[in-house]
Design a protein around this motif. Structure first.
Motif, PDB file in Angstrom:
ATOM      1  N   LYS A   1       8.207   9.302  -7.523  1.00 19.94           N
ATOM      2  CA  LYS A   1       7.264   8.180  -7.461  1.00 19.94           C
ATOM      3  C   LYS A   1       7.508   7.333  -6.219  1.00 19.94           C
ATOM      4  O   LYS A   1       6.569   6.969  -5.510  1.00 19.94           O
ATOM      5  N   GLU A   2       8.766   7.008  -5.965  1.00 20.05           N
ATOM      6  CA  GLU A   2       9.102   6.175  -4.812  1.00 20.05           C
ATOM      7  C   GLU A   2       8.796   6.891  -3.506  1.00 20.05           C
ATOM      8  O   GLU A   2       8.232   6.302  -2.588  1.00 20.05           O
ATOM      9  N   HIS A   3       9.167   8.162  -3.427  1.00 19.10           N
ATOM     10  CA  HIS A   3       8.920   8.934  -2.200  1.00 19.10           C
ATOM     11  C   HIS A   3       7.420   9.015  -1.905  1.00 19.10           C
ATOM     12  O   HIS A   3       7.004   8.896  -0.752  1.00 19.10           O
ATOM     13  N   PHE A   4       6.623   9.211  -2.943  1.00 19.41           N
ATOM     14  CA  PHE A   4       5.178   9.322  -2.782  1.00 19.41           C
ATOM     15  C   PHE A   4       4.489   7.960  -2.678  1.00 19.41           C
ATOM     16  O   PHE A   4       3.307   7.890  -2.371  1.00 19.41           O
ATOM     17  N   GLY A   5       5.215   6.880  -2.970  1.00 19.90           N
ATOM     18  CA  GLY A   5       4.640   5.539  -2.885  1.00 19.90           C
ATOM     19  C   GLY A   5       3.633   5.237  -3.981  1.00 19.90           C
ATOM     20  O   GLY A   5       2.680   4.497  -3.764  1.00 19.90           O
ATOM     21  N   PHE A   6       3.847   5.778  -5.173  1.00 19.30           N
ATOM     22  CA  PHE A   6       2.914   5.564  -6.274  1.00 19.30           C
ATOM     23  C   PHE A   6       3.064   4.181  -6.889  1.00 19.30           C
ATOM     24  O   PHE A   6       4.171   3.705  -7.105  1.00 19.30           O
ATOM     25  N   ASP A   7       1.935   3.612  -7.210  1.00 19.56           N
ATOM     26  CA  ASP A   7       1.857   2.355  -7.942  1.00 19.56           C
ATOM     27  C   ASP A   7       2.336   2.628  -9.378  1.00 19.56           C
ATOM     28  O   ASP A   7       1.947   3.636  -9.965  1.00 19.56           O
ATOM     29  N   PRO A   8       3.174   1.752  -9.948  1.00 21.29           N
ATOM     30  CA  PRO A   8       3.666   1.974 -11.322  1.00 21.29           C
ATOM     31  C   PRO A   8       2.549   2.149 -12.343  1.00 21.29           C
ATOM     32  O   PRO A   8       2.689   2.913 -13.296  1.00 21.29           O
ATOM     33  N   ASN A   9       1.418   1.444 -12.163  1.00 18.09           N
ATOM     34  CA  ASN A   9       0.303   1.577 -13.111  1.00 18.09           C
ATOM     35  C   ASN A   9      -0.329   2.962 -13.042  1.00 18.09           C
ATOM     36  O   ASN A   9      -0.720   3.529 -14.054  1.00 18.09           O
ATOM     37  N   LYS A  10      -0.423   3.515 -11.837  1.00 24.17           N
ATOM     38  CA  LYS A  10      -0.988   4.860 -11.685  1.00 24.17           C
ATOM     39  C   LYS A  10      -0.071   5.870 -12.365  1.00 24.17           C
ATOM     40  O   LYS A  10      -0.514   6.759 -13.064  1.00 24.17           O
TER      41      LYS A  10
END
Length: 127
Positions: free
Chosen positions: A97-106
């Motif tokens: 998630k962090e590497h891809f820069g995903f929003d926690p809600n997504k």
């Protein structure tokens, strides 16, 4: 489900990541193995030999947003396939998630969707 949309290099990287996630808890469960085999067939990589790449090297391959979404959805499928999410799996998902820069809600919506699909697949059939 969506793996055919990946480029060849991404397919190989995904298979590396899927295998890494399936074995990160120290065992390759009877629930995870069929998922890996399904992935290989879907991507036409039945003869691919796992190289054991590091997670950072694997994640660098995915540059497009669409590919990142596909990877997260499919990785969540394998993580939830055995019904148990181990600490190592949680940590790896966090790293992805962090590497891809995903929003926690997504991420939460992807996770809920995958859990819902798993529940639907296990729903008793009425005859």
């Amino acid at each position: 489900m969506f793996l055919t949309k990946l480029q060849q290099e991404e397919k190989e990287a995904f298979l590396e990541l899927a295998y890494l996630m399936a074995t990160i808890d120290g065992k390759f469960s009877v629930f995870e193995n069929p998922v890996i085999v399904k992935y290989q067939k879907e991507m036409e990589l039945e003869d691919y030999k796992i190289k054991g790449l590091a997670i950072d090297d694997i994640l660098k391959v995915f540059k497009e947003e669409r590919s990142k979404h596909i990877v997260l959805i499919e990785i969540l499928r394998i993580v939830y396939s055995d019904g148990i999410v181990h600490e190592n799996e949680q940590n790896s998902i966090r790293l992805i998630k962090e590497h891809f820069g995903f929003d926690p809600n997504k991420y939460a919506s992807f996770k809920d969707w995958i859990v819902g699909i798993k529940e639907l697949a296990n729903y008793p059939k009425h005859e």
